[in-house]
Design a protein around this motif. Structure first.
Motif, short mmCIF file in Angstrom:
data_model
loop_
_atom_site.label_atom_id
_atom_site.label_comp_id
_atom_site.label_asym_id
_atom_site.label_seq_id
_atom_site.Cartn_x
_atom_site.Cartn_y
_atom_site.Cartn_z
N LEU A 32 69.26 87.46 4.39
CA LEU A 32 70.02 88.67 4.06
C LEU A 32 70.75 88.51 2.73
CD1 LEU A 32 71.32 89.58 7.63
CD2 LEU A 32 69.53 90.73 6.33
N LEU A 35 68.04 88.86 0.01
CA LEU A 35 67.62 90.25 -0.19
C LEU A 35 68.58 90.99 -1.12
CD1 LEU A 35 66.47 91.43 3.37
CD2 LEU A 35 65.03 91.33 1.32
N SER A 36 69.88 90.69 -1.03
CA SER A 36 70.82 91.41 -1.90
C SER A 36 71.00 90.75 -3.25
CB SER A 36 72.22 91.53 -1.30
OG SER A 36 72.26 91.34 0.00
N LYS A 61 64.60 97.94 10.77
CA LYS A 61 63.67 98.29 9.69
C LYS A 61 63.09 99.70 9.89
CE LYS A 61 59.28 96.85 7.61
NZ LYS A 61 58.21 95.86 7.55
N ASN A 152 71.70 99.99 4.98
CA ASN A 152 71.45 99.17 3.80
C ASN A 152 70.42 98.07 4.12
OD1 ASN A 152 71.82 97.98 1.29
ND2 ASN A 152 73.54 96.72 2.01
N ILE A 153 70.60 97.40 5.24
CA ILE A 153 69.66 96.32 5.61
C ILE A 153 68.28 96.93 5.88
CG2 ILE A 153 69.12 94.55 7.33
CD1 ILE A 153 72.14 94.06 7.57
N LYS A 155 66.88 99.46 4.48
CA LYS A 155 66.22 99.70 3.19
C LYS A 155 65.67 98.39 2.63
CE LYS A 155 68.84 102.93 1.05
NZ LYS A 155 69.99 103.09 0.17
N LYS A 156 66.49 97.37 2.72
CA LYS A 156 66.10 96.08 2.13
C LYS A 156 64.95 95.43 2.90
CE LYS A 156 69.73 95.13 -0.81
NZ LYS A 156 71.13 95.41 -0.47
N GLN A 158 62.34 96.83 4.05
CA GLN A 158 61.06 97.56 3.99
C GLN A 158 59.89 96.70 3.52
OE1 GLN A 158 60.66 100.52 5.57
NE2 GLN A 158 62.81 100.14 6.11
N THR A 160 59.64 93.48 4.03
CA THR A 160 59.71 92.20 4.74
C THR A 160 58.67 92.16 5.85
OG1 THR A 160 62.06 92.02 4.28
CG2 THR A 160 61.26 90.74 6.13
#
Ligand SMILES: C[S@@+](CC[C@H](N)C(=O)[O-])C[C@H]1O[C@@H](n2cnc3c(N)ncnc32)[C@H](O)[C@@H]1O
Length: 282
Positions: A32, A35-36, A61, A152-153, A155-156, A158, A160
């Motif tokens: 995590l 990802l950011s 997701k 937010n997670i 979106k991130k 997608q 993965t």
């Protein structure tokens, strides 16, 4: 541990596209963060043996809004119960529902998050029959939804790839067009007879499993990939215990100070040494 892990990641990840693979993802602290913070992370592969946990990642997701709606209902119900005694029957009813595992994926993910936030110490523990058996914690007003965080997670995640299975499964998914960094954070080897840090899932992770993981790391190293691995340090308990020093003799072994966030007895929390193994060329 994140600071110490970051220091040991290869420099190229700040200038070149790469893939991160976390075969024991658990709560995914490193993934995590990556990802950011790491714009060159082009592909993330996460895996865990715990299918209930992986379902939470899948639902975040693919169905974040349904999950948020479901959690709002649970939050509303729980907030109406004003003291611990009245929360108890609700908690145990939800725990039974989770253990029956006949809800939809969204319901099961909601129950997982509810239990994670309301059970004792945020602990995840199951018995031999994969039944979650942690009692209620004494939180006054636990919060089950962080809407912005879930969205937010989602979106991130997608891009993965999310896998459920044994750690060796990831071998079949290694991309051949990107350099890969592996981070292994397996169930820790218990550091004393009474500690049960291995009780993360319904399968035991004994010394033979630790050896199987070390052979896997040798394989990853021979393939030319970079890896980092964390574990407990047996020398906290017995200075003559060279288990990991022998297992990872070909690699770099660093001992660092870490604060255990979960222990059987809250009073015994303290800084202890943990090991970080990596294969950066010496
Ligand atoms: C120490 S936790 C990982 C914690 C994680 N780094 C975090 O930030 O929360 C170990 C994880 O390994 C998983 N696990 C146990 N045995 C496994 C296996 N054979 N293959 C893959 N995952 C396994 C457990 O379900 C658990 O989630």
């Amino acid at each position: 541990m994140l600071d110490e892990i970051q220091k040991r990641l290869p420099n190229y990840i700040y200038s070149q596209d790469f893939c991160l693979i976390e075969p024991f993802v658990g709560g995914g602290a490193l993934s995590l963060w990556a990802l950011s913070e790491l714009p060159h992370l082009k592909k993330l592969i996460i895996n865990d043996y715990n299918a209930d946990l992986i379902n939470v990642y899948q639902v975040i997701k693919n169905n974040p809004n349904d999950l948020i709606e479901h959690l709002k209902k649970i939050q509303n119900d729980y907030d109406k119960l004003t003291d611990l005694e009245s929360k108890k029957p609700y908690f145990y009813q939800k725990r039974d529902m989770f253990n029956q595992r006949n809800g939809s994926d969204i319901e099961q993910a909601g129950l997982f998050i509810f239990l994670n936030k309301s059970a004792f110490n945020g602990l995840y523990r199951v018995n031999k029959n994969n039944q979650f058996n942690v009692p209620i914690g004494s939180y006054k007003n636990p919060k089950f939804i962080d809407e912005d965080n879930i969205l937010n997670i989602s979106k991130k995640l997608q891009n993965t790839q999310i896998l459920t299975g044994d750690f060796e499964l990831v071998l079949h998914y290694i991309p051949n067009d990107l350099p890969c960094v592996f981070y292994f954070d397996p169930p820790y080897r218990p550091i004393s007879d009474t500690a049960s840090f291995t009780a993360y899932s319904d399968n035991g992770f004994d010394d033979n499993e630790q050896k199987r993981l070390a052979r896997f790391c040798q394989k990853i190293d021979k393939m030319g990939h970079y890896f980092l691995l964390s574990n407990s340090d047996p020398k906290n308990h017995n200075t003559n215990d060279d288990f990991f020093d022998e297992l990872y003799a070909n690699f770099n072994i660093n001992r660092i100070q870490a604060n255990r966030s979960i222990s059987a007895n809250g009073k015994s929390r303290k800084f202890i040494s943990e090991i970080l193994v990596d294969n950066v060329l010496k």
